[in-house]
Design an enzyme around this catalytic site. Structure first.
Site, PDB file in Angstrom:
ATOM      1  N   ALA A  10       0.791  -1.228   0.000  1.00 49.12           N
ATOM      2  CA  ALA A  10       0.000   0.000   0.000  1.00 49.12           C
ATOM      3  C   ALA A  10       0.823   1.277   0.000  1.00 49.12           C
ATOM      4  O   ALA A  10       0.291   2.344  -0.301  1.00 49.12           O
ATOM      5  CB  ALA A  10      -0.955   0.014   1.199  1.00 49.12           C
ATOM      6  N   ILE A  13       8.110   1.289  -0.676  1.00 48.23           N
ATOM      7  CA  ILE A  13       8.775   0.379  -1.618  1.00 48.23           C
ATOM      8  C   ILE A  13       7.783  -0.631  -2.182  1.00 48.23           C
ATOM      9  O   ILE A  13       7.823  -0.967  -3.371  1.00 48.23           O
ATOM     10  CB  ILE A  13       9.951  -0.327  -0.919  1.00 48.23           C
ATOM     11  CG1 ILE A  13      11.033   0.689  -0.543  1.00 48.23           C
ATOM     12  CG2 ILE A  13      10.539  -1.422  -1.817  1.00 48.23           C
ATOM     13  CD1 ILE A  13      12.084   0.134   0.409  1.00 48.23           C
ATOM     14  N   SER A 114      18.045  -4.774   4.810  1.00 46.54           N
ATOM     15  CA  SER A 114      18.504  -3.408   5.036  1.00 46.54           C
ATOM     16  C   SER A 114      20.027  -3.368   5.097  1.00 46.54           C
ATOM     17  O   SER A 114      20.663  -4.332   5.537  1.00 46.54           O
ATOM     18  CB  SER A 114      17.929  -2.881   6.352  1.00 46.54           C
ATOM     19  OG  SER A 114      18.557  -1.687   6.758  1.00 46.54           O
ATOM     20  N   TYR A 151      15.645  -3.432  15.037  1.00 47.49           N
ATOM     21  CA  TYR A 151      15.402  -3.295  13.598  1.00 47.49           C
ATOM     22  C   TYR A 151      16.501  -3.978  12.790  1.00 47.49           C
ATOM     23  O   TYR A 151      16.230  -4.821  11.926  1.00 47.49           O
ATOM     24  CB  TYR A 151      15.328  -1.814  13.225  1.00 47.49           C
ATOM     25  CG  TYR A 151      15.240  -1.586  11.734  1.00 47.49           C
ATOM     26  CD1 TYR A 151      14.042  -1.734  11.056  1.00 47.49           C
ATOM     27  CD2 TYR A 151      16.375  -1.252  10.996  1.00 47.49           C
ATOM     28  CE1 TYR A 151      13.968  -1.551   9.682  1.00 47.49           C
ATOM     29  CE2 TYR A 151      16.312  -1.061   9.628  1.00 47.49           C
ATOM     30  CZ  TYR A 151      15.106  -1.215   8.980  1.00 47.49           C
ATOM     31  OH  TYR A 151      15.040  -1.050   7.622  1.00 47.49           O
TER      32      TYR A 151
END
Length: 255
Positions: A10, A13, A114, A151
């Protein structure tokens, strides 16, 4: 016409990837918490089960591609949500829909990792706990850490899962190519929220990017679409850095 499922479709990326795939004539099954064919919260086990059932119902028995893109940044609290979405929300769908990929000729899957995975201090006990599939313990560990390490650790675990499984008999051995993109700092709604954070904002702004400035979602989407394409047929288990040169600047002798 290929059928490709994209999580996080949505915005950011995921939305850019969807736009490129649809422009090329592919049919996309979007998975997100809003504005998608499949509405599901991949941070929750029940949401993952619902998402996989819905994809099966819409896929006609096969997937030509799967992109695990849904994720949140280090500013999102509780930090247990980060590990549940970034690692388990991706890994469970990749493993759980593998049979649909195996049912298609020359299928491909891409996980969005990442470049933070190569920063010092991120290889914590969280990583092997994720790889062991122990979500409850991973969530417990996450709340004892800081958002950045959770993260980066979740994304490191995801990249390692890709590397461990890509060459295996039930992935490459049945014709499924599995790769990852290590994305750098990209101007998405997620990054904007991080820039506005009183703790993480300055750290994000100070991140060195040799090419100058943040990337765009389309920069990462282009790499994802390439890895899904026949042109990438010799890519298997790759972790493709798309980060404006940050990783090369910090680790010039490691590749």
């Amino acid at each position: 016409m290929r059928v490709i499922a994209v999580t996080g479709s949505a915005s950011g990326i995921g939305a850019a990837t969807r736009a490129r795939l649809e422009a090329a004539g592919d049919r996309v099954i979007g998975i997100d918490v809003r504005e998608a064919e499949v509405i599901a919260d991949l941070a929750a086990p029940s949401g993952r089960l619902a998402a996989m059932a819905a994809v099966r119902a819409r896929s006609d028995g096969h997937l030509d591609g799967l992109v695990a893109c849904a994720g949140v940044g280090p500013h999102v609290e509780p930090w247990s949500t980060i590990v549940s979405l970034n690692y388990f929300g991706a890994q469970v769908l990749l493993a759980g829909l593998r049979d649909l990929l195996a049912a298609a000729p020359r299928a491909a899957a891409v996980a969005v990792s990442s470049n933070s995975t190569t920063m010092p201090g991120v290889d914590t006990p969280l990583v092997p706990v994720c790889l062991a599939g122990e979500e409850d313990e991973a969530r417990r560990l996450a709340v004892t850490m800081d958002g950045h390490r959770v993260y980066a650790g979740s994304k490191l675990a995801l990249a390692r899962w890709v590397r461990h499984h890509a060459p295996a008999a039930d992935w490459a051995g049945v014709g499924i190519r599995l790769n990852a993109v290590a994305a750098g700092a990209v101007r998405t709604p997620l990054l904007e929220a991080g820039l506005a954070h009183p703790v993480f904002g300055d750290a994000i702004r100070s991140f060195p990017i040799p090419t100058g400035g943040f990337g765009t979602p389309d920069h990462i989407a282009a790499a994802i679409v390439f890895l899904l394409s026949p042109e990438a047929s010799f890519c298997c288990g790759s972790v493709f850095f798309v980060d404006g040169g940050t990783d090369a600047l910090i680790r010039p002798d490691v590749y």
